[in-house]
Design a protein around this motif. Structure first.
Motif, PDB file in Angstrom:
ATOM      1  N   ASP A 129     -42.419 -26.069 -51.267  1.00  0.00           N
ATOM      2  CA  ASP A 129     -43.367 -25.022 -50.881  1.00  0.00           C
ATOM      3  C   ASP A 129     -42.681 -23.754 -50.368  1.00  0.00           C
ATOM      4  O   ASP A 129     -43.337 -22.746 -50.154  1.00  0.00           O
ATOM      5  CB  ASP A 129     -44.327 -25.552 -49.808  1.00  0.00           C
ATOM      6  CG  ASP A 129     -45.287 -26.588 -50.358  1.00  0.00           C
ATOM      7  OD1 ASP A 129     -45.497 -26.584 -51.584  1.00  0.00           O
ATOM      8  OD2 ASP A 129     -45.808 -27.397 -49.580  1.00  0.00           O
ATOM      9  N   TRP A 130     -41.376 -23.810 -50.133  1.00  0.00           N
ATOM     10  CA  TRP A 130     -40.639 -22.633 -49.675  1.00  0.00           C
ATOM     11  C   TRP A 130     -39.952 -21.970 -50.863  1.00  0.00           C
ATOM     12  O   TRP A 130     -39.373 -22.641 -51.709  1.00  0.00           O
ATOM     13  CB  TRP A 130     -39.592 -23.021 -48.633  1.00  0.00           C
ATOM     14  CG  TRP A 130     -40.167 -23.391 -47.305  1.00  0.00           C
ATOM     15  CD1 TRP A 130     -40.521 -24.636 -46.879  1.00  0.00           C
ATOM     16  CD2 TRP A 130     -40.443 -22.512 -46.219  1.00  0.00           C
ATOM     17  NE1 TRP A 130     -41.013 -24.589 -45.604  1.00  0.00           N
ATOM     18  CE2 TRP A 130     -40.968 -23.287 -45.166  1.00  0.00           C
ATOM     19  CE3 TRP A 130     -40.296 -21.138 -46.029  1.00  0.00           C
ATOM     20  CZ2 TRP A 130     -41.365 -22.743 -43.948  1.00  0.00           C
ATOM     21  CZ3 TRP A 130     -40.677 -20.589 -44.819  1.00  0.00           C
ATOM     22  CH2 TRP A 130     -41.211 -21.388 -43.791  1.00  0.00           C
ATOM     23  N   GLY A 403     -50.052 -22.839 -43.311  1.00  0.00           N
ATOM     24  CA  GLY A 403     -49.491 -23.041 -44.635  1.00  0.00           C
ATOM     25  C   GLY A 403     -48.925 -21.794 -45.273  1.00  0.00           C
ATOM     26  O   GLY A 403     -48.603 -21.783 -46.460  1.00  0.00           O
ATOM     27  N   LEU A 417     -43.235 -19.521 -47.201  1.00  0.00           N
ATOM     28  CA  LEU A 417     -43.972 -20.766 -47.375  1.00  0.00           C
ATOM     29  C   LEU A 417     -45.356 -20.442 -47.914  1.00  0.00           C
ATOM     30  O   LEU A 417     -46.082 -19.638 -47.320  1.00  0.00           O
ATOM     31  CB  LEU A 417     -44.102 -21.498 -46.043  1.00  0.00           C
ATOM     32  CG  LEU A 417     -45.025 -22.721 -46.020  1.00  0.00           C
ATOM     33  CD1 LEU A 417     -44.461 -23.842 -46.884  1.00  0.00           C
ATOM     34  CD2 LEU A 417     -45.230 -23.211 -44.591  1.00  0.00           C
ATOM     35  N   GLY A 418     -45.723 -21.063 -49.038  1.00  0.00           N
ATOM     36  CA  GLY A 418     -47.027 -20.797 -49.621  1.00  0.00           C
ATOM     37  C   GLY A 418     -47.062 -19.465 -50.342  1.00  0.00           C
ATOM     38  O   GLY A 418     -46.040 -18.848 -50.632  1.00  0.00           O
TER      39      GLY A 418
END
Length: 651
Positions: A129-130, A403, A417-418
């Motif tokens: 997610d990063w 998130g 992230l996200g």
């Protein structure tokens, strides 16, 4: 590693030089800090005999940029590092680091770790997610603040080791970055935004910057002693008016008028402060060396010492969820579930933490050991490694929503992230549009809820009689250099509307040199005052009255020549090309339409004056709708095609 001893320099000092092959400037700079300050008051086993024990916090605080730069000059190009005696009046002796002590010292100092561990990791282990973003720079990012989910300001500069005071901005969640014009080259260490328009940044040598227009321009604010400039480490903007700055040796400044004037709240400490955080407009915390923790419940006017974290070591970052959950990190990890009344030490996943951002009462992200992104989902009781970023020293983190976070660090590295939230443009409220017929001028209208704009194709426009504006901000005091507030902003808007007086001037709300020059020009133009006379360059009663008079005349003149009067509900008519320097009701309506799209006009300033921000917004609008490009003539100006499309979008 080897040592070289030199004798008999200009001040008959002894200089011990450890030589490291391939040592970089960044590593060396942090070792300068380590050798002089981190070990103050703690004799190092194996060091040469001398007054090392006299290396106190006060003496260390006086070591400034000039000496650090002098030592760095020895290093560059020679890989030689010199621990020289400082020249600020102390009795500091030189510090010789033995090879057996080097690893221990580096691991014990956060600042020494910066740069060293950057070269210890050759790869990246990143959670799915990063993702890495391209900031198009190699600056050493030191802080980040995101006033909304898509807008972030990043600053650069490393403590006591130089680097330029760079400022970058993104308005699309990190997809692209633009460099801001910074008025200083001093290293910046922190940034705090109370809104997308108002941000503060602070750093070395008493540096404090402010923007009131989303970074379009920054001004320097002078506070503290110029002969002994404070060394600021952090800043927190509670709102657009209340802002606090902390620094070394117990430095604390507070302003209640957006930086126009500053006070020094009493705080009984000489500790170096690094952390400052407010959960709301009243409750806040300051943290620093040796577990120093202070709290306030009156917006920072008074502070109370808390002994709860006296064993926590150095506190470098404090953050919370805006309610009851608060984290404090540095040499240790501590949490509070009752708004800071009581604290608990949590099991450490890392040897050292550099910053923390709390998203909810249970969810938080923090940086450990420079390149570990840590995560907790149970309020800090347990932590897991969410990502490991190789070849990086991570220093700043912002989490606008659950998130979704951005982290900034060394060499221009930014991790996200996200994904940034999608911009959703809500349709305007339903209105009953008036019918405007021009053949000859005949007006039939149904009173609308919101008056839309109408483009008149005929050379004979529908005439609008615009009532003289009622000033929402009264000019009731003499405004001069150093003043700030809404009345100063109104003054600047009025000056900007007078041709040749304040062209390109910034509407910041702060009365600086450029505003004083503009007031002087205005006074000369209308024979109110001359250079050398009392009150020249200051907006006194006569000057303010004349400004309002000219402004009202200008508003009427911006409408077409008077004909049969149409009621105030008649829509404003676009009959001229609007460009930089224009002012009036039509410019104000233009800004209202542009401000509906935050990607196009994030500043959203409805001032009635066509300045740089409005020009930039018009250009973005033209590109979005395929009307013009930056290379075309008329780009950034509201000509016939642009006005027609604006009306279409507004309707």
């Amino acid at each position: 590693m080897e040592y070289e001893k030199r004798e008999g320099n200009a001040r008959d000092e002894r200089v011990w030089i450890p030589v490291f092959a391939g040592m970089t400037e960044e590593v060396t700079a942090h070792m300068v800090y380590l050798s002089r300050c981190k070990l103050r008051g703690e004799p190092l086993n194996g060091a040469p005999a001398g007054p090392l024990g006299g290396l106190t916090a006060g003496a260390c605080a006086r070591i400034g940029w000039e000496e650090a730069r002098r030592v760095l000059a020895v290093l560059v190009g020679s890989s030689v590092f010199s621990f020289a005696k400082n020249g600020c009046g102390g009795i500091l002796s030189v510090l010789t680091l033995l090879a057996t002590q080097m690893k221990k010292i580096i691991l014990s100092s956060f600042f020494a770790l910066v740069g060293v561990l950057s070269f210890a990791f050759s790869g990246s282990v990143v959670h799915a997610d990063w993702s890495a973003l391209n900031s198009s720079t190699t600056k050493e990012f030191s802080g980040i603040s995101c006033p909304d989910a898509r807008t972030c300001i990043l600053v650069s500069g490393i403590y006591l080791s130089g680097g330029s005071g760079g400022i970058l901005k993104t308005t699309d969640g990190g997809e692209t970055f633009t460099t801001q014009n910074s008025p200083t080259l001093n290293p910046l260490h922190a940034v705090s935004c109370s809104s997308t328009a108002t941000c503060y940044a602070t750093g070395d040598f008493g540096t404090l910057l402010k923007t009131s227009n989303g970074g379009e321009s920054w001004i320097e604010i002078d506070i503290g002693s110029k002969s002994n400039t404070p060394r600021f480490t952090n800043v927190f903007a509670v709102d657009d008016r209340i802002v606090l700055v902390v620094g070394r040796d117990g430095i604390l400044f507070r302003s209640e008028d957006g930086g126009g004037s500053w006070g020094r709240p009493t705080i009984k400490s000489v500790s170096d402060f690094y952390a400052i955080y407010f959960s709301d407009k009243k409750n806040g915390f300051i943290g620093g060396d040796d577990g120093a923790l202070f709290s306030t419940d009156d917006g920072g006017a008074t502070w109370t010492y808390q002994s709860s974290l006296r064993l926590a070591g150095q506190i470098v970052s404090i953050h919370g969820d805006g309610k009851q959950s608060v984290f404090a990190v540095g040499d240790s990890l501590s949490t509070s579930a009752d708004g800071g009344k009581t604290w608990s030490f949590q099991k450490s996943t890392a040897k050292r933490y550099s910053t923390v951002r709390v998203v909810t009462d249970k969810l938080a992200y923090y940086i450990g050991d420079l390149n570990l992104i840590l995560k907790t989902t149970d309020g800090g009781v347990t932590s897991t490694v969410d990502a490991t970023i190789g070849n990086a020293s991570l220093r700043g983190i912002a989490c606008p929503s659950e998130g979704y976070c951005l982290i900034a660090g060394s060499s221009g590295k930014v991790q996200r992230l996200g994904t940034p939230p999608t911009v959703v443009l809500l349709p305007p409220p339903a209105v009953v549009a008036p019918v405007v017929v021009v053949t000859p001028p005949v007006v039939t209208s149904v009173a609308p809820v919101v008056a839309p704009l109408v483009v008149v194709a005929s050379p004979v426009p529908v005439v609008v009689k615009i009532a003289k504006p009622t000033a929402t901000v009264a000019l009731t005091r003499t405004l001069k250099k150093g003043a700030s507030g809404k009345d100063v902003k109104k003054l600047q808007e009025l000056l900007a509307g007078v041709a040749g007086i304040y062209d390109g001037g910034e509407v910041t709300g702060y009365f600086g040199p450029s505003t004083g020059k503009a007031v002087g020009k205005f006074q000369e133009k209308y024979n109110l005052s001359k250079p050398g006379e009392p009150g020249f360059g200051e907006a006194g009663p006569k000057t303010r009255a004349k400004l309002l008079e000219i402004a009202e005349m200008g508003m009427e003149a911006s409408a077409p020549a008077e004909s049969p009067t149409v009621s105030q509900t008649t829509p404003t008519v676009f009959v001229r090309t609007l460009k930089k320097g224009s002012s009036g009701a039509d410019v104000k309506r233009l800004q209202e339409i542009l401000s509906a799209d935050k990607e196009i006009y994030p500043e959203g300033d409805i001032s009635g004056y066509f300045g740089p921000a409005t020009k930039r917004a018009v250009g973005k609008f033209q590109e979005k709708h395929g009307i013009s490009t930056p290379k075309d003539s008329g780009y950034g100006e509201a000509g016939p095609k642009t006005r027609a499309k604006l009306i279409e979008v507004a309707q």
